[in-house]
Scaffold this motif. Structure first.
Motif, PDB file in Angstrom:
ATOM      1  N   UNK A  63      -6.516  -0.108  -0.064  1.00  0.00           N
ATOM      2  CA  UNK A  63      -5.616  -0.277  -0.909  1.00  0.00           C
ATOM      3  C   UNK A  63      -4.193   0.169  -0.221  1.00  0.00           C
ATOM      4  N   UNK A  64      -4.183   0.993   0.332  1.00  0.00           N
ATOM      5  CA  UNK A  64      -2.984   1.547   1.204  1.00  0.00           C
ATOM      6  C   UNK A  64      -2.522   0.404   2.241  1.00  0.00           C
ATOM      7  N   UNK A  65      -3.465  -0.110   2.962  1.00  0.00           N
ATOM      8  CA  UNK A  65      -3.097  -1.186   3.711  1.00  0.00           C
ATOM      9  C   UNK A  65      -2.602  -2.467   2.886  1.00  0.00           C
ATOM     10  N   UNK A  66      -2.923  -2.585   1.876  1.00  0.00           N
ATOM     11  CA  UNK A  66      -2.417  -3.875   1.125  1.00  0.00           C
ATOM     12  C   UNK A  66      -1.245  -3.482   0.055  1.00  0.00           C
ATOM     13  N   UNK A  67      -0.854  -2.132   0.215  1.00  0.00           N
ATOM     14  CA  UNK A  67       0.319  -1.511  -0.666  1.00  0.00           C
ATOM     15  C   UNK A  67       0.004  -1.765  -2.150  1.00  0.00           C
ATOM     16  N   UNK A  92       0.675  -5.250  -6.650  1.00  0.00           N
ATOM     17  CA  UNK A  92       0.437  -5.511  -4.939  1.00  0.00           C
ATOM     18  C   UNK A  92       1.681  -6.449  -4.472  1.00  0.00           C
ATOM     19  N   UNK A  93       2.405  -6.049  -3.457  1.00  0.00           N
ATOM     20  CA  UNK A  93       3.601  -6.881  -3.261  1.00  0.00           C
ATOM     21  C   UNK A  93       2.918  -8.291  -2.513  1.00  0.00           C
ATOM     22  N   UNK A 111       6.143 -14.914  -3.014  1.00  0.00           N
ATOM     23  CA  UNK A 111       6.682 -13.639  -2.971  1.00  0.00           C
ATOM     24  C   UNK A 111       6.849 -12.997  -4.307  1.00  0.00           C
ATOM     25  N   UNK A 112       7.266 -11.604  -4.281  1.00  0.00           N
ATOM     26  CA  UNK A 112       7.106 -10.861  -5.446  1.00  0.00           C
ATOM     27  C   UNK A 112       6.000  -9.734  -5.602  1.00  0.00           C
ATOM     28  N   UNK A 113       5.667  -9.639  -6.785  1.00  0.00           N
ATOM     29  CA  UNK A 113       4.702  -8.502  -6.961  1.00  0.00           C
ATOM     30  C   UNK A 113       3.545  -9.522  -7.781  1.00  0.00           C
ATOM     31  N   UNK A 114       2.181  -9.153  -7.555  1.00  0.00           N
ATOM     32  CA  UNK A 114       1.356  -9.488  -8.669  1.00  0.00           C
ATOM     33  C   UNK A 114       0.690  -8.218  -9.420  1.00  0.00           C
ATOM     34  N   UNK A 115       0.164  -8.469 -10.415  1.00  0.00           N
ATOM     35  CA  UNK A 115      -0.253  -7.442 -11.385  1.00  0.00           C
ATOM     36  C   UNK A 115      -1.772  -7.599 -11.663  1.00  0.00           C
ATOM     37  N   UNK A 116      -2.655  -6.802 -11.531  1.00  0.00           N
ATOM     38  CA  UNK A 116      -4.083  -6.907 -11.968  1.00  0.00           C
ATOM     39  C   UNK A 116      -4.420  -6.060 -13.057  1.00  0.00           C
ATOM     40  N   UNK A 117      -4.838  -6.644 -14.257  1.00  0.00           N
ATOM     41  CA  UNK A 117      -4.844  -5.641 -15.525  1.00  0.00           C
ATOM     42  C   UNK A 117      -6.555  -5.791 -15.532  1.00  0.00           C
TER      43      UNK A 117
END
Length: 140
Positions: A20-24, A39-40, A95-101
């Motif tokens: 998780x840290x590796x993938x930010x 995640x960016x 690009x940007x961010x993705x959000x997982x809910x």
């Protein structure tokens, strides 16, 4: 009552020195019924043609679903493991961010089923993931 700040701090602290840290990946919102991580989307998580790698989305989904299991079971006596995951990627992003809910579908004592939607910053659906987790008792 849910201590939102404490839960998010706890989740983000668990990420140190992990994938998780590796993938930010960072946890950014929680309620009584869901957990969200973001995640960016950068070249670090791209496939060769410059779009977000499906495996990175699956890693994001399993991370948020497993953390949600840990939180919502309130289980310091269990190891949480993903035992089945399936993903349908419906849109590319560069690009940007993705959000997982992660939202619980079935909250059993041993197995849990999660519906995880991954969206972009405009709330457009990127991927739909189904995750099954298992709670394994820790040996004392």
């Amino acid at each position: 009552m849910l201590d939102k700040d404490n839960i998010l701090t706890q989740c983000n602290t668990m990420c140190k020195d992990t994938l998780m840290e590796t993938l930010d990946i960072t946890f950014c919102d929680v309620s009584e019924s869901f957990l969200i991580a973001k995640m960016p989307v950068t070249p670090k998580v791209h496939q060769p043609d410059g779009v977000l790698h499906g495996g990175a989305m699956v890693a994001l989904a399993e991370s948020v679903g497993s953390a949600a299991t840990y939180i919502f079971l309130n289980s310091k006596d269990f190891y949480i493991r993903g035992i089945e995951i399936s993903a349908n990627h419906v849109k590319s992003i560069r690009e940007g961010f993705v959000y997982a809910k992660a939202v619980i579908v079935h909250k059993g004592r041993t197995t849990q089923l999660w519906d995880i939607k991954i969206t972009d910053e405009e709330n457009q659906l990127i991927s739909v993931v189904k995750l099954t987790t298992i709670a394994l008792p820790k040996k004392k």
